[in-house]
Design a protein around this motif. Structure first.
Motif, PDB file in Angstrom:
ATOM      1  N   GLY A   1       0.795  -1.237   0.000  1.00 46.79           N
ATOM      2  CA  GLY A   1       0.000   0.000   0.000  1.00 46.79           C
ATOM      3  C   GLY A   1       0.815   1.268   0.000  1.00 46.79           C
ATOM      4  O   GLY A   1       0.284   2.348   0.279  1.00 46.79           O
ATOM      5  N   LEU A   2       2.099   1.149  -0.338  1.00 42.84           N
ATOM      6  CA  LEU A   2       2.949   2.334  -0.459  1.00 42.84           C
ATOM      7  C   LEU A   2       3.241   2.574  -1.938  1.00 42.84           C
ATOM      8  O   LEU A   2       3.017   1.706  -2.784  1.00 42.84           O
ATOM      9  N   THR A   3       3.785   3.745  -2.228  1.00 40.90           N
ATOM     10  CA  THR A   3       4.173   4.053  -3.592  1.00 40.90           C
ATOM     11  C   THR A   3       5.565   4.687  -3.579  1.00 40.90           C
ATOM     12  O   THR A   3       5.953   5.301  -2.580  1.00 40.90           O
ATOM     13  N   VAL A   4       6.305   4.513  -4.663  1.00 38.15           N
ATOM     14  CA  VAL A   4       7.610   5.177  -4.774  1.00 38.15           C
ATOM     15  C   VAL A   4       7.357   6.593  -5.288  1.00 38.15           C
ATOM     16  O   VAL A   4       7.002   6.788  -6.444  1.00 38.15           O
ATOM     17  N   GLN A   5       7.545   7.552  -4.413  1.00 32.64           N
ATOM     18  CA  GLN A   5       7.293   8.957  -4.776  1.00 32.64           C
ATOM     19  C   GLN A   5       8.484   9.534  -5.551  1.00 32.64           C
ATOM     20  O   GLN A   5       8.300  10.330  -6.463  1.00 32.64           O
ATOM     21  N   HIS A   6       9.693   9.137  -5.147  1.00 29.76           N
ATOM     22  CA  HIS A   6      10.919   9.603  -5.813  1.00 29.76           C
ATOM     23  C   HIS A   6      11.921   8.464  -5.849  1.00 29.76           C
ATOM     24  O   HIS A   6      11.975   7.644  -4.917  1.00 29.76           O
ATOM     25  N   HIS A   7      12.723   8.441  -6.891  1.00 30.56           N
ATOM     26  CA  HIS A   7      13.799   7.439  -7.002  1.00 30.56           C
ATOM     27  C   HIS A   7      15.046   8.143  -7.523  1.00 30.56           C
ATOM     28  O   HIS A   7      15.009   8.761  -8.600  1.00 30.56           O
ATOM     29  N   PHE A   8      16.124   8.074  -6.751  1.00 35.31           N
ATOM     30  CA  PHE A   8      17.391   8.712  -7.117  1.00 35.31           C
ATOM     31  C   PHE A   8      18.516   7.677  -7.056  1.00 35.31           C
ATOM     32  O   PHE A   8      18.338   6.569  -6.536  1.00 35.31           O
ATOM     33  N   GLY A   9      19.682   8.109  -7.516  1.00 34.64           N
ATOM     34  CA  GLY A   9      20.855   7.238  -7.483  1.00 34.64           C
ATOM     35  C   GLY A   9      21.829   7.588  -6.373  1.00 34.64           C
ATOM     36  O   GLY A   9      22.852   6.909  -6.214  1.00 34.64           O
ATOM     37  N   SER A  10      21.533   8.644  -5.612  1.00 37.74           N
ATOM     38  CA  SER A  10      22.413   9.021  -4.493  1.00 37.74           C
ATOM     39  C   SER A  10      21.654   9.977  -3.572  1.00 37.74           C
ATOM     40  O   SER A  10      20.575  10.471  -3.924  1.00 37.74           O
ATOM     41  N   TYR A  11      22.275  10.260  -2.431  1.00 37.68           N
ATOM     42  CA  TYR A  11      21.667  11.229  -1.494  1.00 37.68           C
ATOM     43  C   TYR A  11      21.861  12.664  -1.964  1.00 37.68           C
ATOM     44  O   TYR A  11      21.307  13.584  -1.383  1.00 37.68           O
ATOM     45  N   GLU A  12      22.662  12.813  -3.032  1.00 36.10           N
ATOM     46  CA  GLU A  12      22.794  14.148  -3.660  1.00 36.10           C
ATOM     47  C   GLU A  12      21.828  14.257  -4.834  1.00 36.10           C
ATOM     48  O   GLU A  12      21.939  15.165  -5.660  1.00 36.10           O
ATOM     49  N   LEU A  13      20.903  13.295  -4.941  1.00 34.97           N
ATOM     50  CA  LEU A  13      19.834  13.279  -5.939  1.00 34.97           C
ATOM     51  C   LEU A  13      20.345  13.087  -7.361  1.00 34.97           C
ATOM     52  O   LEU A  13      19.822  13.671  -8.314  1.00 34.97           O
ATOM     53  N   ALA A  14      21.368  12.251  -7.495  1.00 36.39           N
ATOM     54  CA  ALA A  14      21.802  11.837  -8.833  1.00 36.39           C
ATOM     55  C   ALA A  14      20.667  11.057  -9.497  1.00 36.39           C
ATOM     56  O   ALA A  14      19.794  10.505  -8.814  1.00 36.39           O
TER      57      ALA A  14
END
Ligand SMILES: C[S@@+](CC[C@H](N)C(=O)[O-])C[C@H]1O[C@@H](n2cnc3c(N)ncnc32)[C@H](O)[C@@H]1O
Length: 207
Positions: free
Chosen positions: A181-194
């Motif tokens: 019941g969750l959704t992926v709101q954001h997906h990045f490659g690093s904590y610097e938002l790569a």
């Protein structure tokens, strides 16, 4: 709060991971930056938010968020890391618990908030859970979210530094997220938002 010893043993417990504490002790002694995950978490939050650091290790991320003014509870199963947290961050509220044993009632009984603006599950916790408990863990953490609350996850989908970690392709992770019941709101490659990458997964989950 107690950790339920009847729960399955985690991948973390199935290997010798004592090098983790030694590695981070060295970084702390050098004054190295060990707060990258916490900077992103802090940017996601209003001031004075409630944060659960799930699989907190020795509490480095929870402590960094506490220092930024948030009300943090850290939960960790490994006895040695709980002891290490008490040495490095004596003011960090820490419960020794398996993630699977966390519940609003258990947290309330220990005097902690029962709902969180952000649950932080970083540092490869998702690939070090007990086998086949990923959905159960995500569902347990979903039940601890405040209205509008989110989960910040970070892990190596493959080639984790922890030898006992599983391979966890992003699409399999996403299927587990959506199954509870969750959704992926954001997906990045690093904590610097790569941009998203196969090397590292940073994801923000919401209901
Ligand atoms: C590589 S360490 C990272 C610790 C911390 N999150 C950090 O980034 O410094 C992975 C942690 O996940 C914890 N872990 C794995 N499965 C867990 C579970 N079911 N309940 C609680 N902790 C768990 C391990 O005990 C270990 O401390």
């Amino acid at each position: 709060m107690s950790t339920d010893d009847a729960l399955p043993s985690t991948r973390w417990e199935q290997a010798d991971n004592t090098g983790f504490a030694a590695y981070f002790s060295g970084l702390i002694a050098e004054g190295a930056d060990i707060e990258g995950e916490a900077r992103l978490a802090d940017a996601m939050l209003p001031r004075g938010a409630t944060v659960l650091d799930a699989g907190a290790g020795f509490g480095r991320i929870g402590a960094a968020l506490q220092a930024r003014g948030h009300r943090v509870v850290a939960a960790e199963k490994d006895r040695d890391l709980v002891a290490m947290a008490a040495v490095h961050y004596p003011d960090l509220p820490m419960v020794r618990s398996d993630i699977l044993a966390l519940s609003p009632d258990a947290l309330a009984a220990a005097g902690h908030p029962t709902a969180y603006d952000l649950v932080v599950v970083v540092g490869n916790v998702m690939v070090l859970l007990a086998p086949d408990t990923e959905r159960r863990a995500l569902s347990t953490l979903n039940a601890l979210l405040a209205d509008g609350g989110r989960i910040l996850v970070g892990f190596h989908p493959k080639d984790s530094p922890a030898s006992s970690a599983r391979i966890y392709p992003f699409e399999e992770f996403r299927a587990d997220v959506e199954a509870v019941g969750l959704t992926v709101q954001h997906h990045f490659g690093s904590y610097e938002l790569a941009p998203p990458s196969d090397e590292y997964c940073v994801a923000v989950l919401a209901r």
